[in-house]
Design a protein around this motif. Structure first.
Motif, PDB file in Angstrom:
ATOM      1  N   ASN A  81      36.158  33.642   0.084  1.00 45.60           N
ATOM      2  CA  ASN A  81      37.073  34.168  -0.932  1.00 45.60           C
ATOM      3  C   ASN A  81      38.123  35.074  -0.322  1.00 45.60           C
ATOM      4  OD1 ASN A  81      36.388  33.032  -3.340  1.00 45.60           O
ATOM      5  ND2 ASN A  81      34.748  34.488  -3.758  1.00 45.60           N
ATOM      6  N   MET A  82      37.677  35.921   0.633  1.00 46.22           N
ATOM      7  CA  MET A  82      38.602  36.835   1.285  1.00 46.22           C
ATOM      8  C   MET A  82      39.675  36.051   2.038  1.00 46.22           C
ATOM      9  SD  MET A  82      37.676  39.626   4.070  1.00 46.22           S
ATOM     10  CE  MET A  82      37.935  38.454   5.364  1.00 46.22           C
ATOM     11  N   ILE A  83      39.268  34.974   2.733  1.00 47.81           N
ATOM     12  CA  ILE A  83      40.236  34.173   3.490  1.00 47.81           C
ATOM     13  C   ILE A  83      41.214  33.504   2.545  1.00 47.81           C
ATOM     14  CG2 ILE A  83      40.466  32.141   4.954  1.00 47.81           C
ATOM     15  CD1 ILE A  83      37.869  32.929   6.247  1.00 47.81           C
ATOM     16  N   LYS A  84      40.701  32.987   1.416  1.00 48.99           N
ATOM     17  CA  LYS A  84      41.596  32.302   0.471  1.00 48.99           C
ATOM     18  C   LYS A  84      42.623  33.263  -0.100  1.00 48.99           C
ATOM     19  CE  LYS A  84      38.864  28.383  -1.070  1.00 48.99           C
ATOM     20  NZ  LYS A  84      37.777  28.018  -1.993  1.00 48.99           N
ATOM     21  N   SER A  85      42.206  34.529  -0.327  1.00 51.11           N
ATOM     22  CA  SER A  85      43.172  35.467  -0.919  1.00 51.11           C
ATOM     23  C   SER A  85      44.140  36.010   0.114  1.00 51.11           C
ATOM     24  CB  SER A  85      42.444  36.603  -1.624  1.00 51.11           C
ATOM     25  OG  SER A  85      41.740  37.370  -0.692  1.00 51.11           O
ATOM     26  N   THR A  86      43.751  36.099   1.416  1.00 50.34           N
ATOM     27  CA  THR A  86      44.691  36.649   2.393  1.00 50.34           C
ATOM     28  C   THR A  86      45.507  35.564   3.080  1.00 50.34           C
ATOM     29  OG1 THR A  86      42.843  36.759   3.930  1.00 50.34           O
ATOM     30  CG2 THR A  86      43.528  38.811   2.939  1.00 50.34           C
ATOM     31  N   ILE A  87      44.886  34.478   3.542  1.00 46.98           N
ATOM     32  CA  ILE A  87      45.638  33.478   4.312  1.00 46.98           C
ATOM     33  C   ILE A  87      46.077  32.320   3.426  1.00 46.98           C
ATOM     34  CG2 ILE A  87      45.658  32.058   6.390  1.00 46.98           C
ATOM     35  CD1 ILE A  87      43.440  33.638   7.490  1.00 46.98           C
ATOM     36  N   GLY A  88      45.164  31.870   2.551  1.00 50.90           N
ATOM     37  CA  GLY A  88      45.483  30.697   1.740  1.00 50.90           C
ATOM     38  C   GLY A  88      44.728  29.480   2.256  1.00 50.90           C
ATOM     39  N   GLY A  89      45.125  28.317   1.794  1.00 50.85           N
ATOM     40  CA  GLY A  89      44.387  27.101   2.107  1.00 50.85           C
ATOM     41  C   GLY A  89      44.325  26.780   3.583  1.00 50.85           C
ATOM     42  N   LYS A  90      45.420  27.116   4.333  1.00 50.11           N
ATOM     43  CA  LYS A  90      45.454  26.772   5.750  1.00 50.11           C
ATOM     44  C   LYS A  90      44.438  27.551   6.564  1.00 50.11           C
ATOM     45  CE  LYS A  90      50.370  25.801   6.154  1.00 50.11           C
ATOM     46  NZ  LYS A  90      51.595  26.431   6.635  1.00 50.11           N
ATOM     47  N   GLY A  91      43.990  28.677   6.023  1.00 49.35           N
ATOM     48  CA  GLY A  91      43.121  29.554   6.803  1.00 49.35           C
ATOM     49  C   GLY A  91      41.672  29.163   6.809  1.00 49.35           C
ATOM     50  N   GLU A  92      41.306  28.156   6.008  1.00 50.18           N
ATOM     51  CA  GLU A  92      39.889  27.824   5.911  1.00 50.18           C
ATOM     52  C   GLU A  92      39.336  27.301   7.225  1.00 50.18           C
ATOM     53  OE1 GLU A  92      38.667  25.515   2.535  1.00 50.18           O
ATOM     54  OE2 GLU A  92      40.109  26.571   1.283  1.00 50.18           O
ATOM     55  N   ALA A  93      40.218  26.828   8.128  1.00 51.70           N
ATOM     56  CA  ALA A  93      39.754  26.364   9.429  1.00 51.70           C
ATOM     57  C   ALA A  93      39.194  27.509  10.251  1.00 51.70           C
ATOM     58  CB  ALA A  93      40.902  25.699  10.175  1.00 51.70           C
ATOM     59  N   TYR A  94      39.609  28.761   9.925  1.00 49.72           N
ATOM     60  CA  TYR A  94      39.164  29.908  10.714  1.00 49.72           C
ATOM     61  C   TYR A  94      37.965  30.593  10.098  1.00 49.72           C
ATOM     62  CZ  TYR A  94      43.564  28.886  12.770  1.00 49.72           C
ATOM     63  OH  TYR A  94      44.576  28.215  13.364  1.00 49.72           O
ATOM     64  N   LEU A  95      37.340  29.969   9.104  1.00 47.72           N
ATOM     65  CA  LEU A  95      36.161  30.564   8.464  1.00 47.72           C
ATOM     66  C   LEU A  95      35.019  30.823   9.443  1.00 47.72           C
ATOM     67  CD1 LEU A  95      34.548  31.437   5.960  1.00 47.72           C
ATOM     68  CD2 LEU A  95      34.005  29.080   5.565  1.00 47.72           C
ATOM     69  N   PRO A  96      34.635  29.867  10.321  1.00 45.92           N
ATOM     70  CA  PRO A  96      33.523  30.157  11.236  1.00 45.92           C
ATOM     71  C   PRO A  96      33.805  31.340  12.158  1.00 45.92           C
ATOM     72  CG  PRO A  96      33.991  27.827  11.219  1.00 45.92           C
ATOM     73  CD  PRO A  96      35.087  28.481  10.448  1.00 45.92           C
ATOM     74  N   PHE A  97      35.045  31.438  12.632  1.00 44.43           N
ATOM     75  CA  PHE A  97      35.442  32.543  13.515  1.00 44.43           C
ATOM     76  C   PHE A  97      35.289  33.881  12.807  1.00 44.43           C
ATOM     77  CE2 PHE A  97      39.294  35.070  14.752  1.00 44.43           C
ATOM     78  CZ  PHE A  97      38.771  35.549  15.928  1.00 44.43           C
ATOM     79  N   LEU A  98      35.880  33.981  11.594  1.00 45.06           N
ATOM     80  CA  LEU A  98      35.845  35.254  10.878  1.00 45.06           C
ATOM     81  C   LEU A  98      34.428  35.591  10.423  1.00 45.06           C
ATOM     82  CD1 LEU A  98      39.110  34.844   8.882  1.00 45.06           C
ATOM     83  CD2 LEU A  98      38.674  36.492  10.637  1.00 45.06           C
ATOM     84  N   TYR A  99      33.667  34.563  10.063  1.00 49.09           N
ATOM     85  CA  TYR A  99      32.291  34.795   9.626  1.00 49.09           C
ATOM     86  C   TYR A  99      31.441  35.327  10.777  1.00 49.09           C
ATOM     87  CZ  TYR A  99      27.727  33.841   7.717  1.00 49.09           C
ATOM     88  OH  TYR A  99      26.455  33.969   7.289  1.00 49.09           O
ATOM     89  N   THR A 100      31.621  34.760  11.964  1.00 51.63           N
ATOM     90  CA  THR A 100      30.871  35.231  13.126  1.00 51.63           C
ATOM     91  C   THR A 100      31.239  36.664  13.460  1.00 51.63           C
ATOM     92  OG1 THR A 100      31.107  32.982  13.911  1.00 51.63           O
ATOM     93  CG2 THR A 100      30.162  34.548  15.415  1.00 51.63           C
ATOM     94  N   ILE A 101      32.550  36.969  13.407  1.00 51.98           N
ATOM     95  CA  ILE A 101      32.979  38.342  13.695  1.00 51.98           C
ATOM     96  C   ILE A 101      32.353  39.312  12.706  1.00 51.98           C
ATOM     97  CG2 ILE A 101      34.971  39.854  13.410  1.00 51.98           C
ATOM     98  CD1 ILE A 101      36.540  38.146  15.083  1.00 51.98           C
ATOM     99  N   PHE A 102      32.350  38.943  11.410  1.00 46.46           N
ATOM    100  CA  PHE A 102      31.789  39.823  10.390  1.00 46.46           C
ATOM    101  C   PHE A 102      30.320  40.083  10.661  1.00 46.46           C
ATOM    102  CE2 PHE A 102      29.594  40.322   6.305  1.00 46.46           C
ATOM    103  CZ  PHE A 102      30.193  41.493   5.891  1.00 46.46           C
ATOM    104  N   LEU A 103      29.557  39.017  10.913  1.00 46.85           N
ATOM    105  CA  LEU A 103      28.115  39.172  11.093  1.00 46.85           C
ATOM    106  C   LEU A 103      27.812  39.969  12.358  1.00 46.85           C
ATOM    107  CD1 LEU A 103      26.173  38.060   9.104  1.00 46.85           C
ATOM    108  CD2 LEU A 103      25.627  36.227  10.645  1.00 46.85           C
ATOM    109  N   TYR A 104      28.566  39.721  13.422  1.00 45.06           N
ATOM    110  CA  TYR A 104      28.296  40.391  14.692  1.00 45.06           C
ATOM    111  C   TYR A 104      28.598  41.884  14.598  1.00 45.06           C
ATOM    112  CZ  TYR A 104      27.506  40.455  19.658  1.00 45.06           C
ATOM    113  OH  TYR A 104      26.969  40.704  20.885  1.00 45.06           O
ATOM    114  N   VAL A 105      29.775  42.209  14.012  1.00 41.70           N
ATOM    115  CA  VAL A 105      30.143  43.629  13.896  1.00 41.70           C
ATOM    116  C   VAL A 105      29.194  44.339  12.944  1.00 41.70           C
ATOM    117  CG1 VAL A 105      31.955  45.185  13.141  1.00 41.70           C
ATOM    118  CG2 VAL A 105      32.533  43.230  14.501  1.00 41.70           C
ATOM    119  N   LEU A 106      28.836  43.672  11.844  1.00 43.82           N
ATOM    120  CA  LEU A 106      27.932  44.290  10.859  1.00 43.82           C
ATOM    121  C   LEU A 106      26.582  44.588  11.478  1.00 43.82           C
ATOM    122  CD1 LEU A 106      27.254  45.077   7.940  1.00 43.82           C
ATOM    123  CD2 LEU A 106      26.552  42.749   7.563  1.00 43.82           C
ATOM    124  N   LEU A 107      26.016  43.611  12.207  1.00 46.86           N
ATOM    125  CA  LEU A 107      24.679  43.841  12.766  1.00 46.86           C
ATOM    126  C   LEU A 107      24.731  44.858  13.895  1.00 46.86           C
ATOM    127  CD1 LEU A 107      23.086  40.324  12.615  1.00 46.86           C
ATOM    128  CD2 LEU A 107      22.400  42.346  11.395  1.00 46.86           C
TER     129      LEU A 107
END
Lengths: 258, 73
Positions: A81-107
């Protein structure tokens, strides 16, 4: 008893961030020194946790999700949802990258809140290493998609011609400062929170050993320590979210050019 | 002499926190204001507020970094 107090007592609140070497191997054959320090050990633990969480949430490829899968899916959905609101449809390709960053920094933020453990994200090599790598990658991505039109990022729309040289300089500096500020924000937050907890617990300990009246009064700072620990857990989540969100907005600049 | 100057400098560096306090107050005051005006977009506003809060707090933490640099270097 007094010797015990003196040895346990921590004088410097920054002592918890010290990097200690556990063992090293190296020599004339290898040419370099490979060592395992506590930051390295904790980064390995965080990696194992991320992989283990993802493995558990696979749930043996069953259709009915387990509790682990539901946690993973809701995290996945909120990042999407965050990617859709900031980047838009083109950004969905970067979901795995951003998801990994989120999980790694959070943990790596959360693992530091375990008592007597070490916080990997409280070192500048963690935060600034991440943010410099992200900025280099985003710049390469921008040049790849837009070629020389990428320089349009440094000139805001509708600028008078006379102001262009000044604005280009300011925008270039602010673009390059992102590399520093993104990592510095995460690291400074972690250092600040942990030092605050350490200073407060030193204060409470001095009140506890001070005498019977001070022992009663020390309940108040103790309650503050518990409240600050709760705040630290919230900050660990907020900082991981902000780190991911800012990475997404930098990606947005490279993909959509404002 | 140098030690006391360091401590005075670290104390002076915390003056910068006044600005961060005003900034965080402004961010959340704007959230309360706009939620009172239009409660239906509260969830969207809250994510912007968290972003603004984190950006403002980071400015305050730069003052903390300066205090550490003065104290421990």
């Amino acid at each position: 008893m007094t010797t015990f107090i003196n040895t346990v007592f921590i004088n410097n609140p920054l002592e918890q961030f010290e990097i200690k070497e556990f063992f090293y191997m190296g020599g004339p054959l290898l040419g370099a020194k490979f060592s395992l320090t506590n930051i390295g050990l904790y980064l390995i633990i965080v990696t194992i946790l991320v992989l283990g969480m993802s493995y558990l949430s696979l749930n043996n490829n069953k259709v009915v999700p387990s509790r682990w899968s539901i946690v993973q899916e809701s995290l996945f959905g909120s990042i999407l949802n965050m990617i859709k609101s900031t980047i838009g449809g083109k950004g969905e390709a970067y979901l795995p990258f951003l998801y990994t960053i989120f999980l790694y920094v959070l943990l790596s933020n959360l693992i530091g809140l375990v008592p007597y453990s070490f916080t990997p994200s409280s070192h500048f090599v963690f935060g600034i290493g991440f943010s410099v790598a992200i900025l280099i990658g985003v710049t390469i991505l921008g040049f790849q998609t837009h070629a020389l039109k990428f320089f349009g990022l440094f000139v805001p729309a509708g600028t008078p011609l006379g102001l262009v040289p000044v604005l280009v300089m300011i925008e270039t500096i602010s673009y390059l400062a992102r590399a520093l500020s993104l990592g510095l924000r995460l690291t400074a937050n972690m250092i600040g929170g942990h030092v605050l907890l350490k200073i407060f617990s030193t204060f409470t300990w001095k009140a506890v050993i001070g005498g019977p009246i001070l022992l009663l009064i020390s309940i108040i700072p103790f309650a503050f320590i518990i409240a600050f620990t709760g705040l630290e857990i919230a900050i660990a989540f907020i900082q991981a979210y902000v780190f991911t969100m800012l990475t997404a907005s930098y990606l947005n600049d490279a993909i959509n050019l404002h | 002499m140098l030690q006391s100057a360091k401590i005075i400098g670290a104390g002076l560096a915390t003056i910068g926190l006044a600005g961060a306090g005003v900034g965080i107050g402004t961010v959340f005051a704007a959230l309360v204001n706009s939620t009172a005006r239009n409660p239906s977009i509260k969830a969207q506003l809250f994510s912007y507020t968290i972003l603004g809060f984190a950006l403002t707090e980071a400015i305050g933490l730069f003052a903390l970094m300066m205090a550490f640099l003065l104290l421990y270097s």
